[in-house]
Design a protein around this motif. Structure first.
Motif, PDB file in Angstrom:
ATOM      1  N   THR A 197       9.192  38.962  47.111  1.00  0.00           N
ATOM      2  CA  THR A 197       9.304  37.689  47.272  1.00  0.00           C
ATOM      3  C   THR A 197       8.202  37.264  48.675  1.00  0.00           C
ATOM      4  O   THR A 197       7.455  36.421  48.579  1.00  0.00           O
ATOM      5  CB  THR A 197      10.732  37.055  47.963  1.00  0.00           C
ATOM      6  N   PHE A 198       8.172  38.242  49.345  1.00  0.00           N
ATOM      7  CA  PHE A 198       6.991  37.828  50.438  1.00  0.00           C
ATOM      8  C   PHE A 198       5.751  37.987  49.974  1.00  0.00           C
ATOM      9  O   PHE A 198       4.936  37.084  50.359  1.00  0.00           O
ATOM     10  CB  PHE A 198       7.415  39.182  51.221  1.00  0.00           C
ATOM     11  N   GLY A 201       5.198  34.928  47.945  1.00  0.00           N
ATOM     12  CA  GLY A 201       5.177  33.885  48.855  1.00  0.00           C
ATOM     13  C   GLY A 201       3.789  33.521  49.618  1.00  0.00           C
ATOM     14  O   GLY A 201       3.429  32.490  50.116  1.00  0.00           O
ATOM     15  N   SER A 204       2.097  30.904  47.623  1.00  0.00           N
ATOM     16  CA  SER A 204       3.014  29.775  47.553  1.00  0.00           C
ATOM     17  C   SER A 204       3.209  28.810  48.751  1.00  0.00           C
ATOM     18  O   SER A 204       3.432  27.622  48.844  1.00  0.00           O
ATOM     19  CB  SER A 204       4.146  29.745  46.644  1.00  0.00           C
ATOM     20  N   ASN A 205       3.347  29.713  50.003  1.00  0.00           N
ATOM     21  CA  ASN A 205       4.022  29.100  51.137  1.00  0.00           C
ATOM     22  C   ASN A 205       2.614  28.614  51.790  1.00  0.00           C
ATOM     23  O   ASN A 205       1.577  29.018  51.820  1.00  0.00           O
ATOM     24  CB  ASN A 205       4.622  30.194  51.762  1.00  0.00           C
ATOM     25  N   LYS A 206       3.039  27.522  52.671  1.00  0.00           N
ATOM     26  CA  LYS A 206       1.842  27.057  53.487  1.00  0.00           C
ATOM     27  C   LYS A 206       2.424  27.017  54.879  1.00  0.00           C
ATOM     28  O   LYS A 206       3.402  27.150  55.489  1.00  0.00           O
ATOM     29  CB  LYS A 206       1.641  25.521  52.979  1.00  0.00           C
ATOM     30  N   LEU A 207       1.190  27.130  55.565  1.00  0.00           N
ATOM     31  CA  LEU A 207       1.489  26.799  57.206  1.00  0.00           C
ATOM     32  C   LEU A 207       0.551  25.621  57.914  1.00  0.00           C
ATOM     33  O   LEU A 207      -0.604  25.765  57.583  1.00  0.00           O
ATOM     34  CB  LEU A 207       0.937  28.144  58.004  1.00  0.00           C
ATOM     35  N   PRO A 211      -2.551  26.582  52.593  1.00  0.00           N
ATOM     36  CA  PRO A 211      -1.906  27.880  52.244  1.00  0.00           C
ATOM     37  C   PRO A 211      -2.169  29.028  52.895  1.00  0.00           C
ATOM     38  O   PRO A 211      -3.062  29.003  53.667  1.00  0.00           O
ATOM     39  CB  PRO A 211      -2.589  27.870  50.505  1.00  0.00           C
ATOM     40  N   LEU A 212      -1.180  30.125  52.984  1.00  0.00           N
ATOM     41  CA  LEU A 212      -1.651  31.172  53.756  1.00  0.00           C
ATOM     42  C   LEU A 212      -2.701  32.089  53.239  1.00  0.00           C
ATOM     43  O   LEU A 212      -3.401  32.675  53.946  1.00  0.00           O
ATOM     44  CB  LEU A 212      -0.444  32.221  53.591  1.00  0.00           C
TER      45      LEU A 212
END
Length: 374
Positions: A197-198, A201, A204-207, A211-212
């Protein structure tokens, strides 16, 4: 008893010889090269020092023209600010993986080489880090595996070129075939799904709404810029690419430095493998197809000379963004991939022609100055 002729005085031979300069210590020569100011510090705009700034400004102008074309052709989309922001993030996300590969390729080309195996290295590192055995070690094991594989394959390229005396084109072409074959053998020609998942991610994950993957690209670009413009390694890279024999006579270990350049390119491929795996949530032997051509094209568009000795990280990044913007522009207008490739090919040819004209003009200018001074 007669005396013989008086011998004439012979002048001392040492007085006739010119004074020999003391031997030059190679270590002092290397230190002098290392202390040379980085290119572009004298003037950021005028003269040779500002050439990179002028070229980068021109690339920004090209980006502006592409945005205007997009706004004219799809005014219905560009009238929505939310869509424009999301589209910008999509372009940066599209450019992230190729951008990381291009940073390593820029170093190799500035150093006088070429690397046709970067796409295959990305595929091999991606397949290796997504095997069941590697995934059992978690995200740390996957990242370590991808970086190690990329670095190791890059070092093999450097050893073949530096100590095996193979032409870079031939050595990296052979590695392209071998790495693709090894990736297919490891994956059994199947797609390997990433269940971490890391890793998944990262795409897909954002900060702060970004996007990362874009942050990873920014970090790699910043590190590459510092390495090229503010360190001894960067100055030696320019020296080796500009004139390998002069660099060797100056005391630089050209072979070792070449190995390090290809190792750096492989390390960037390992980072790109993790990013691409995160985007697709999987890896396969056919991934990163033709990434080597995209990276070389972006570096050329950014002003990196194919003959070596000159290039900028920022210019290469702008080249990547330009190609990503062109791809996005063709996609939103529903144009075919074939037309897109033809446009990219024309841009590459135009960039090389511009480089040749500039190099020829610079050579003629230096020749005229030399004749005038004599």
């Amino acid at each position: 008893m007669t005396e013989g002729p008086t011998p004439t005085a012979v002048p001392e031979r040492a007085a006739q010889l010119p004074v020999q300069p003391p031997p030059v210590d190679p270590a002092q020569t290397v230190a002098a090269v290392d202390k040379m100011p980085a290119p572009g510090r004298i003037s950021w705009w005028r003269g040779d020092g500002g050439e990179g700034a002028r070229r980068n400004l021109g690339l920004v102008g090209v980006l502006a023209v592409l945005v205007v074309i997009g706004a004219l052709t799809r005014s219905d989309l560009y009238s929505d600010p939310d869509w424009v922001w999301d589209n910008v993030l999509s372009i940066l996300k599209l450019a992230a993986v190729v951008g990381v590969v291009t940073v390593g390729m820029t170093f190799v080309i500035i150093g006088g080489g070429i690397d046709l195996s970067v796409g295959a290295i990305v595929a091999l590192a991606g397949v290796w880090c997504t095997t069941v055995a590697t995934q059992s070690y978690g995200a740390g094991g996957m990242i370590f595996s991808a970086l190690t594989v990329g670095l190791a394959v890059g070092l093999v390229n450097g050893l073949l070129i530096s100590y095996g005396r193979l032409v870079p084109f031939i050595a990296t072409l052979a590695m392209l075939v071998a790495a693709r074959g090894l990736a297919a053998e490891i994956s059994d020609k199947q797609t390997q799904v990433s269940g971490n998942t890391f890793i998944n991610g990262l795409a897909s994950n954002k900060l702060l709404g970004i996007p990362l993957l874009v942050y990873i690209l920014a970090a790699v670009v910043a590190a590459g810029w510092v390495l090229l413009n503010r360190t001894t390694f960067g100055r030696r890279t320019v020296a080796v690419g500009g004139n390998p024999e002069a660099a060797r006579l100056a005391g630089i270990n050209v072979r070792r430095h070449t190995v390090l350049l290809y190792g750096l390119s492989g390390l960037c491929c390992g980072i790109a493998a993790i990013m691409l795996t995160a985007q697709a949530n999987s890896a396969q032997a056919a991934m990163a197809n033709l990434y080597e051509l995209d990276a070389i094209a972006a570096a050329i568009i950014g002003g990196t000379l194919l003959s070596g000795g000159r290039g900028t990280i920022i210019g290469s990044l702008l080249g990547v963004v330009i190609f990503a913007t062109i791809t996005n522009l063709f996609a939103i207008n529903g144009l075919s991939t074939e037309a897109q490739n033809m446009v990219k090919g024309g841009i590459i040819v135009a960039a090389v022609l511009v480089q040749q004209v500039q190099f020829r003009s610079l050579t003629q200018f230096l020749g005229r100055n030399r004749l005038t001074s004599t």
